[in-house]
Design a protein around this motif. Structure first.
Motif, PDB file in Angstrom:
ATOM      1  N   TRP A 163       0.832  -1.200   0.000  1.00 15.34           N
ATOM      2  CA  TRP A 163       0.000   0.000   0.000  1.00 15.34           C
ATOM      3  C   TRP A 163       0.874   1.259   0.000  1.00 15.34           C
ATOM      4  CZ3 TRP A 163      -1.414   3.194   4.453  1.00 15.34           C
ATOM      5  CH2 TRP A 163      -2.441   4.092   4.171  1.00 15.34           C
TER       6      TRP A 163
ATOM      7  N   ARG B 152     -10.153  -6.038   4.629  1.00 19.69           N
ATOM      8  CA  ARG B 152     -10.442  -5.585   3.268  1.00 19.69           C
ATOM      9  C   ARG B 152     -11.477  -4.461   3.271  1.00 19.69           C
ATOM     10  NH1 ARG B 152      -9.798 -11.080   1.940  1.00 19.69           N
ATOM     11  NH2 ARG B 152     -11.976 -11.502   2.338  1.00 19.69           N
TER      12      ARG B 152
ATOM     13  N   PRO C 155      -9.837  -0.443   5.232  1.00 23.58           N
ATOM     14  CA  PRO C 155      -8.402  -0.443   4.931  1.00 23.58           C
ATOM     15  C   PRO C 155      -7.546   0.315   5.933  1.00 23.58           C
ATOM     16  CG  PRO C 155      -9.596   0.957   3.395  1.00 23.58           C
ATOM     17  CD  PRO C 155     -10.620   0.261   4.233  1.00 23.58           C
TER      18      PRO C 155
END
Length: 189
Positions: free
Chosen positions: A40, A149, A152
């Protein structure tokens, strides 16, 4: 892949998870979370590098004005970080999402414990949620991964399992998640 190959792989994964120790699965989950966090954060760095490459290419064009993008500053990175946080005003909705995910996973979710905090140095709020759940081992992991999920800006800080007898299908677990939240401009800490 053929459907039978996928089913066989899924069955092997379920058997491996059923035979694995909770410590090994916890370590695997922590490694997965760390890899997700790195994946990420890496695109943010890649974006900065792409901007630099693009600026060099534009500067190399004939007749193009010479203009070099300034290097990314700490403030830029801090703004990216704060932009990834959830909004504090939606905490109740995030907790409702957790309860909905637990129900979808077929878990019995008893009342949880909630703890809000503010980190002055990081200028962010945290909201810790401890949830006792009861259900199958696979459903508990499905819930935990689904929560990460769906939210986040959450982290799975701890997960512990307990089973009264070896042959019992139902497992009791306690999950501790932390939501990392920012505030809107003008909102008091």
């Amino acid at each position: 892949m053929k459907r039978s190959t996928i089913k066989a792989a899924w069955l092997r994964l379920q058997i491996a998870l059923a035979n694995a120790s909770p410590v090994a699965i916890g370590a695997l989950l922590l490694c997965t979370c760390a890899a997700a966090a790195i994946a990420w954060l890496v695109p943010a760095r890649a974006l900065v590098e792409q901007e630099r490459v693009l600026a060099r290419r534009v500067a190399a064009l004939p007749g193009a004005p010479v203009r070099v993008a300034p290097p990314a500053t700490d403030d830029y990175h801090l703004a990216l970080f704060h932009g990834a946080l959830g909004e504090r005003r939606y905490t109740g909705q995030q907790v409702k999402t957790l309860f909905a995910l637990a129900e979808k996973s077929g878990l019995v979710l008893r009342q949880g414990e909630y703890k809000a905090a503010y980190d002055r140095n990081a200028r962010l709020h945290t909201y810790q949620v401890s949830l006792p759940v009861k259900g199958s081992y696979g459903a508990i992991w499905q819930f935990a991964l689904g929560a990460l999920r769906a939210i986040p800006f959450a982290s799975l800080d701890e997960i512990s399992f307990r089973r009264d007898t070896i042959g019992e299908a139902q497992v009791e677990a306690r999950l501790r998640l932390t939501l990392y939240l920012g505030e809107r401009p003008g909102e008091a800490p």
